[in-house]
Design a protein around this motif. Sequence first.
Motif, PDB file in Angstrom:
ATOM      1  N   ALA A 104       0.699  -0.602  -0.204  1.00  0.00           N
ATOM      2  CA  ALA A 104      -0.111  -0.520   0.091  1.00  0.00           C
ATOM      3  C   ALA A 104       0.920   1.402  -0.183  1.00  0.00           C
ATOM      4  CB  ALA A 104      -1.192  -0.083   1.034  1.00  0.00           C
ATOM      5  N   TYR A 105       0.707   2.738  -0.828  1.00  0.00           N
ATOM      6  CA  TYR A 105       1.346   3.328  -1.108  1.00  0.00           C
ATOM      7  C   TYR A 105       0.881   4.387  -0.777  1.00  0.00           C
ATOM      8  CZ  TYR A 105       5.248   0.431  -3.533  1.00  0.00           C
ATOM      9  OH  TYR A 105       6.159   0.199  -2.984  1.00  0.00           O
ATOM     10  N   TYR A 106       0.890   6.009  -0.148  1.00  0.00           N
ATOM     11  CA  TYR A 106       0.172   6.655  -0.282  1.00  0.00           C
ATOM     12  C   TYR A 106      -0.158   7.887  -1.646  1.00  0.00           C
ATOM     13  CZ  TYR A 106      -0.283   7.411   4.876  1.00  0.00           C
ATOM     14  OH  TYR A 106      -0.207   7.613   5.806  1.00  0.00           O
ATOM     15  N   TRP A 107      -1.149   7.895  -1.914  1.00  0.00           N
ATOM     16  CA  TRP A 107      -1.748   8.333  -3.211  1.00  0.00           C
ATOM     17  C   TRP A 107      -1.328  10.735  -3.355  1.00  0.00           C
ATOM     18  CZ3 TRP A 107      -5.470   6.956  -7.194  1.00  0.00           C
ATOM     19  CH2 TRP A 107      -5.274   5.843  -7.065  1.00  0.00           C
ATOM     20  N   LEU A 108      -0.622  10.558  -4.204  1.00  0.00           N
ATOM     21  CA  LEU A 108      -0.684  12.204  -4.504  1.00  0.00           C
ATOM     22  C   LEU A 108      -0.907  12.255  -6.032  1.00  0.00           C
ATOM     23  CD1 LEU A 108       1.973  12.585  -7.055  1.00  0.00           C
ATOM     24  CD2 LEU A 108       2.724  12.061  -4.336  1.00  0.00           C
ATOM     25  N   PHE A 109      -1.546  13.778  -6.071  1.00  0.00           N
ATOM     26  CA  PHE A 109      -1.983  14.279  -6.762  1.00  0.00           C
ATOM     27  C   PHE A 109      -1.219  15.130  -7.978  1.00  0.00           C
ATOM     28  CE2 PHE A 109      -4.938  17.305  -9.559  1.00  0.00           C
ATOM     29  CZ  PHE A 109      -5.544  16.113 -10.873  1.00  0.00           C
ATOM     30  N   VAL A 110      -0.865  14.905  -8.935  1.00  0.00           N
ATOM     31  CA  VAL A 110       0.102  15.441 -10.060  1.00  0.00           C
ATOM     32  C   VAL A 110      -0.330  17.024 -10.625  1.00  0.00           C
ATOM     33  CG1 VAL A 110       2.105  15.437 -11.491  1.00  0.00           C
ATOM     34  CG2 VAL A 110       1.646  13.692 -10.476  1.00  0.00           C
ATOM     35  N   LYS A 111       0.063  17.716 -10.044  1.00  0.00           N
ATOM     36  CA  LYS A 111      -0.234  19.373 -10.820  1.00  0.00           C
ATOM     37  C   LYS A 111       0.334  19.628 -11.643  1.00  0.00           C
ATOM     38  CE  LYS A 111      -0.515  22.192  -7.601  1.00  0.00           C
ATOM     39  NZ  LYS A 111      -0.271  23.569  -6.206  1.00  0.00           N
ATOM     40  N   ARG A 112       1.616  19.496 -12.147  1.00  0.00           N
ATOM     41  CA  ARG A 112       2.307  19.919 -12.759  1.00  0.00           C
ATOM     42  C   ARG A 112       3.625  19.159 -13.275  1.00  0.00           C
ATOM     43  NH1 ARG A 112       5.511  25.175 -12.896  1.00  0.00           N
ATOM     44  NH2 ARG A 112       5.899  25.459 -10.256  1.00  0.00           N
ATOM     45  N   ALA A 113       4.223  18.517 -13.666  1.00  0.00           N
ATOM     46  CA  ALA A 113       5.159  18.100 -14.146  1.00  0.00           C
ATOM     47  C   ALA A 113       5.382  18.154 -15.438  1.00  0.00           C
ATOM     48  CB  ALA A 113       4.930  16.128 -14.292  1.00  0.00           C
ATOM     49  N   GLU A 114       7.304  18.178 -15.280  1.00  0.00           N
ATOM     50  CA  GLU A 114       7.611  18.079 -16.497  1.00  0.00           C
ATOM     51  C   GLU A 114       9.421  16.950 -16.850  1.00  0.00           C
ATOM     52  OE1 GLU A 114      10.930  22.020 -16.313  1.00  0.00           O
ATOM     53  OE2 GLU A 114       9.597  22.083 -16.914  1.00  0.00           O
ATOM     54  N   LYS A 115       9.423  16.585 -17.491  1.00  0.00           N
ATOM     55  CA  LYS A 115      11.052  15.493 -17.836  1.00  0.00           C
ATOM     56  C   LYS A 115      11.950  16.454 -16.673  1.00  0.00           C
ATOM     57  CE  LYS A 115      14.300  13.310 -20.795  1.00  0.00           C
ATOM     58  NZ  LYS A 115      14.816  13.152 -21.647  1.00  0.00           N
ATOM     59  N   LYS A 116      12.919  16.130 -15.923  1.00  0.00           N
ATOM     60  CA  LYS A 116      14.495  16.768 -15.794  1.00  0.00           C
ATOM     61  C   LYS A 116      14.951  16.811 -16.670  1.00  0.00           C
ATOM     62  CE  LYS A 116      17.156  16.728 -12.325  1.00  0.00           C
ATOM     63  NZ  LYS A 116      18.434  16.014 -11.477  1.00  0.00           N
ATOM     64  N   GLU A 117      16.075  17.950 -17.226  1.00  0.00           N
ATOM     65  CA  GLU A 117      16.838  17.819 -18.067  1.00  0.00           C
ATOM     66  C   GLU A 117      18.227  17.242 -17.631  1.00  0.00           C
ATOM     67  OE1 GLU A 117      16.042  18.623 -21.463  1.00  0.00           O
ATOM     68  OE2 GLU A 117      13.947  18.937 -21.487  1.00  0.00           O
ATOM     69  N   THR A 118      18.573  16.718 -18.076  1.00  0.00           N
ATOM     70  CA  THR A 118      20.247  16.432 -17.172  1.00  0.00           C
ATOM     71  C   THR A 118      21.182  17.001 -18.497  1.00  0.00           C
ATOM     72  OG1 THR A 118      20.078  14.810 -18.780  1.00  0.00           O
ATOM     73  CG2 THR A 118      19.545  14.414 -16.504  1.00  0.00           C
ATOM     74  N   SER A 119      22.331  17.513 -17.523  1.00  0.00           N
ATOM     75  CA  SER A 119      23.498  18.528 -18.471  1.00  0.00           C
ATOM     76  C   SER A 119      24.097  17.236 -18.746  1.00  0.00           C
ATOM     77  CB  SER A 119      23.687  19.551 -17.416  1.00  0.00           C
ATOM     78  OG  SER A 119      23.661  19.068 -16.157  1.00  0.00           O
ATOM     79  N   ILE A 120      24.768  17.260 -19.494  1.00  0.00           N
ATOM     80  CA  ILE A 120      26.153  16.399 -20.025  1.00  0.00           C
ATOM     81  C   ILE A 120      27.461  17.133 -19.411  1.00  0.00           C
ATOM     82  CG2 ILE A 120      27.295  14.892 -21.321  1.00  0.00           C
ATOM     83  CD1 ILE A 120      24.392  15.038 -23.094  1.00  0.00           C
ATOM     84  N   LYS A 121      28.379  16.459 -18.694  1.00  0.00           N
ATOM     85  CA  LYS A 121      29.044  17.511 -18.420  1.00  0.00           C
ATOM     86  C   LYS A 121      30.638  16.654 -18.688  1.00  0.00           C
ATOM     87  CE  LYS A 121      28.455  18.865 -14.174  1.00  0.00           C
ATOM     88  NZ  LYS A 121      28.939  18.610 -12.177  1.00  0.00           N
ATOM     89  N   SER A 122      31.837  17.360 -19.628  1.00  0.00           N
ATOM     90  CA  SER A 122      32.222  16.777 -20.242  1.00  0.00           C
ATOM     91  C   SER A 122      33.789  16.730 -19.435  1.00  0.00           C
ATOM     92  CB  SER A 122      33.083  17.422 -21.533  1.00  0.00           C
ATOM     93  OG  SER A 122      31.755  17.594 -22.195  1.00  0.00           O
TER      94      SER A 122
END
Length: 122
Positions: A104-122
């Motif tokens: 059993a898990y608690y629920w949450l309601f997603v109001k807004r969401a976006e993909k996390k942009e990952t930065s690539i380090k050289s």
Amino acid sequence: MKKMTSILFLFGVLMFSCEKESSSDEYSIEAEVLGRNTDCGIYAVKILNGLSQVQSIVGSKVGDSIYIAKNLPTELETAGLKILIDVRKPQNDELGPCTTLGPAYYWLFVKRAEKKETSIKS
């Protein structure tokens, strides 16, 4: 003069109290999509950053960081995807049926969401 000052003060208080809550473009909660929960059929997320904030919003004080994510956008329903979310506590009519055969898990309601942009380090 006192009457005029009181009226201006009251007017100022009313103006500021009616001001809308400022909305920030910043997301304070980072999560990872875990995939469709077999018990409820809705995608679950693991909170990676902002767990105490989520717990205070949802009302849970359980140490587990996994939640059923109601209203997760379809384009973000990919297991392993890192996302940034803004959440609220779900209303009773937003909760769905679960088989109770799994954890059993608690629920949450997603109001807004976006993909996390990952930065690539050289």
